[in-house]
Every structure is written in C-alpha cells, then in structure tokens.
Enzyme design. Structure first.
Site, mmCIF file in Angstrom:
data_model
loop_
_atom_site.group_PDB
_atom_site.id
_atom_site.type_symbol
_atom_site.label_atom_id
_atom_site.label_comp_id
_atom_site.label_asym_id
_atom_site.label_seq_id
_atom_site.Cartn_x
_atom_site.Cartn_y
_atom_site.Cartn_z
ATOM 1 N N GLY A 1 1.255 -13.695 10.734
ATOM 2 C CA GLY A 1 -0.065 -12.372 10.302
ATOM 3 C C GLY A 1 -0.263 -12.081 9.702
ATOM 4 O O GLY A 1 0.510 -11.777 8.461
ATOM 5 N N CYS A 2 -1.553 -11.463 9.490
ATOM 6 C CA CYS A 2 -1.745 -10.791 8.083
ATOM 7 C C CYS A 2 -1.205 -9.080 8.185
ATOM 8 O O CYS A 2 -0.649 -8.913 6.458
ATOM 9 C CB CYS A 2 -2.973 -10.699 8.000
ATOM 10 S SG CYS A 2 -3.983 -9.854 9.302
ATOM 11 N N TYR A 3 -1.053 -8.515 8.491
ATOM 12 C CA TYR A 3 -0.342 -7.305 8.962
ATOM 13 C C TYR A 3 1.223 -7.523 8.553
ATOM 14 O O TYR A 3 1.950 -6.854 7.794
ATOM 15 C CB TYR A 3 -0.855 -6.458 10.308
ATOM 16 C CG TYR A 3 -1.959 -5.555 9.704
ATOM 17 C CD1 TYR A 3 -2.209 -4.628 9.222
ATOM 18 C CD2 TYR A 3 -3.132 -5.497 11.567
ATOM 19 C CE1 TYR A 3 -3.634 -4.082 9.259
ATOM 20 C CE2 TYR A 3 -4.223 -4.899 11.369
ATOM 21 C CZ TYR A 3 -4.195 -3.880 9.957
ATOM 22 O OH TYR A 3 -5.377 -3.338 10.007
ATOM 23 N N THR B 1 2.448 -10.261 7.886
ATOM 24 C CA THR B 1 2.513 -10.458 6.205
ATOM 25 C C THR B 1 3.462 -9.359 5.547
ATOM 26 O O THR B 1 4.481 -8.730 4.504
ATOM 27 C CB THR B 1 1.847 -11.416 5.849
ATOM 28 O OG1 THR B 1 1.710 -12.378 6.589
ATOM 29 C CG2 THR B 1 1.789 -11.580 3.711
ATOM 30 N N ALA B 2 2.100 -8.365 4.569
ATOM 31 C CA ALA B 2 2.080 -6.822 4.195
ATOM 32 C C ALA B 2 3.458 -6.000 4.340
ATOM 33 O O ALA B 2 4.014 -5.531 3.367
ATOM 34 C CB ALA B 2 0.907 -6.735 4.357
#
EC number: 1.2.1.38
Length: 342
Positions: free
Chosen positions: A148-150, A152-153
């Site tokens: 997911g995007c969150y 990953t960061a």
C-alpha cells in the site's frame, strides 16, 4: 517482449500503470479490462494516452488473460483473490495492486477488509513486493502483493533504524498525509472539490486498513511485534504522501550515515542531505521515495520525513519495479521519469 494484461484499467492506479507501461521498452500491452467500458478505446477515456496506447477496453470475461506473461490487478480489494489461481495455474505471473494478499493472517485480513477471503491458500505463497526488503524473493515469485501507499512510505522511513536495533520499537508514531487520489476514482462526498479543497483533516484514527500491513512489515524486520500509532490525514492535494515518523533512540548513532549507507544501492530511495525537508512535489510522477532524517536539538527523538507519489512508488510504479525484478530486467526500465515541477 513481455505480454502484459491489466485487470481494471479505468481507475487512477490503472491509468498510472498504463502511462508507465506505455514507454517500457520490453512490454507489449495485450489487454486492459473493464466491463462497463468494453469496446471504448483507452485513449478516449484518458486523452493523455493518445499516441501511446492504442487498444480498447475489453470485458474481463472475454479477454484472454491466460496468454499473458504477467497480469496486473488494478482493482478494488476482493477481485484478485477470486481470479488469481486460474491465472497462476496457466503459468501467468500475477501482481496485485490491491490488498488481497498483503496480510499473512487470514482472520486479520478478513477483520479489516470486511469480507471472507476467496483464496486463503495463496496468501502464504504471495511475496510482499517491497523491493528494498524482499528483492530476492520477488525474483522467484509467481504472485506478488504490491504494498500500500502509506505502508511504503512508513516502512522505508523506519527500516534502517529497526534493522540497526537502535530505537524503542514499542512506541513508534507515523503521522501521515495523503492526496485525494489515494481514495480512488469514484464519486464520494469527502473527495468532492468543495469538501477536500481548502481543507485538512485526520481520519481513521481508531484504526485504518493499512495499520496491520505496516505493523506486519515492521515486525518482520524487528523480529518481534512493534507498537505503532498510525494517524492518516487527507490534504487538498491530488498526489503525494508525506509521512512524518517519530522514534526514540536507545543508543547513540550517526543517523544520517546509517540511512545513506542503507540506501546507497537503492535506485528509488533518495536520502537527502542533513537538515533537508522533502516536499511531495519533488516526487510527483516519479517512482522515488525521498527521505530526510532529523534529531531535533540533539535529543533522543529521531524524526524521519518520507515522501512518495502515492500513485507511483505507492502503487503503479512499485508494481512495475516488481515486474522488472520478476523478469530479470533493469529495475529502472519504464521508470526513468523526471518528477514534474511545478
């Protein structure tokens, strides 16, 4: 050439995947599916792809996806899990950009996603597609769960500290902000311009679907469960995620050097000079995570700033990076894009 199919090509993640695949030197785009838009040229829906993508959407029931080498699922949660097995049995590699195979515990997944898992037997086989951690497993995979995007960061931000064993992993904080494209291309009141524009708010404080994914990833690195408070926010941006991460040191260390050494050979993680403050616009349209590390007033609290484009390194770009690894290609193929500014 690698024959590629995309299931669900009408959303923001799908069009971003098409944008990147269109200039990939080793890819032949074979099918892009959409029941609703069957027969419509892809470039009619997305004029930005005129001259780059010349095929039409096809009905997934009619598309011969089994003739592809790899199929991307750019679909809502719950779609890939009902179709992946048949493709794998036909020798097709599968990369799921949704969450169907990210969480290893079936009951945890079912709790957070509110549905019964259709192919729990594949969960153990699925490789979590964060290249900076699982590159060798990705090379051998049949089924890749794109992060997911969150997650990953946040994971890229905390990773060096946890690997080095120099922070208290029982009290981690991830304070994250995302643009509205993270909610997908659908009509919802909270994403209307009059609602999201000129506004800023937290959401999912009691619990967000990405929380168990982040905890799972960090726990694998730490070798034990971690304590994480994760608070997402919606910002009046189209693209971008900014994660401000907090941890407490339990031993002194040169944090800047630690991050520079950990990511020295990672082409898509950029550790900025000491004292930097990365901006979301510095990664817009590119498959890169920019990180800056701070130790305010020289104390024992470390602040990590991590920014990505949620549609690229947080979704389609990372999926393409995984495909490149899977097929033994240069990881930069199709991803050597300069970020857009302004």
């Amino acid at each position: 050439m690698i024959k590629v199919g995309i299931v669900g090509g009408t959303g923001y993640t799908g069009v971003e995947l098409l944008r990147l695949l269109a200039r990939h030197p080793e890819v032949k785009l074979t099918a892009v599916t959409s029941r609703k838009e069957e027969g419509m040229p892809v470039a009619e829906m997305y004029p930005s792809l005129r001259g780059w993508v010349d095929i039409a959407f096809s009905d997934p029931a009619k598309a011969d996806l089994k003739q592809c080498d790899v199929v991307f699922f750019a679909t809502p949660n719950g779609i890939a899990m009902s179709q992946a097995q048949a493709l794998l049995d036909a020798g097709v590699k599968v990369i799921d950009l949704a969450a169907d195979y990210r969480i290893k515990d079936v009951s945890t997944w079912e709790h957070w996603y509110g549905m019964q898992h259709a192919s729990p037997g594949l969960i153990a086989e699925a490789v979590y597609g964060l290249p900076e951690i699982n590159r060798e497993q990705i090379r051998q995979a049949r089924l890749i769960a794109n992060p997911g995007c969150y997650p990953t960061a946040v994971q890229l931000g905390f990773l060096p500290l946890i690997e080095a064993g120099i922070i208290d992993t029982s009290h981690l904080i991830a304070d994250c902000k995302s643009g509205v494209s993270g909610a997908g291309r659908k009509a919802e009141v909270h994403a209307l311009f009059a609602e999201a524009g000129d506004n800023f708010k937290a959401y999912g404080v009691a619990g967000h679907r990405h929380l168990p994914e982040i905890r799972q990833g960090l726990a694998r690195v730490a070798g034990h469960e971690v304590g994480l408070t994760f608070v997402p926010h919606l910002t009046p941006l189209i693209r971008g995620i900014h994660a401000t991460l907090y941890a407490r040191l339990n031993k002194p260390a040169d944090i800047q050097a630690l991050y520079e050494q950990r990511y020295a050979n990672e082409q898509f993680v950029d550790v900025l000079p000491a004292g930097s403050h990365p901006e979301t616009r510095s990664v817009r349209g590119a498959n890169v995570c920019r990180i800056a590390v701070h130790q305010p007033q020289g104390g024992d609290t470390v602040v990590i700033l991590s920014v990505i484009d949620n549609l690229v390194k947080g979704a389609a770009g990372q999926a393409l990076q995984n495909m490149n690894i899977l097929f033994g290609l240069d990881e930069r193929a199709g991803l050597d894009v300069v970020p857009l500014l302004p």
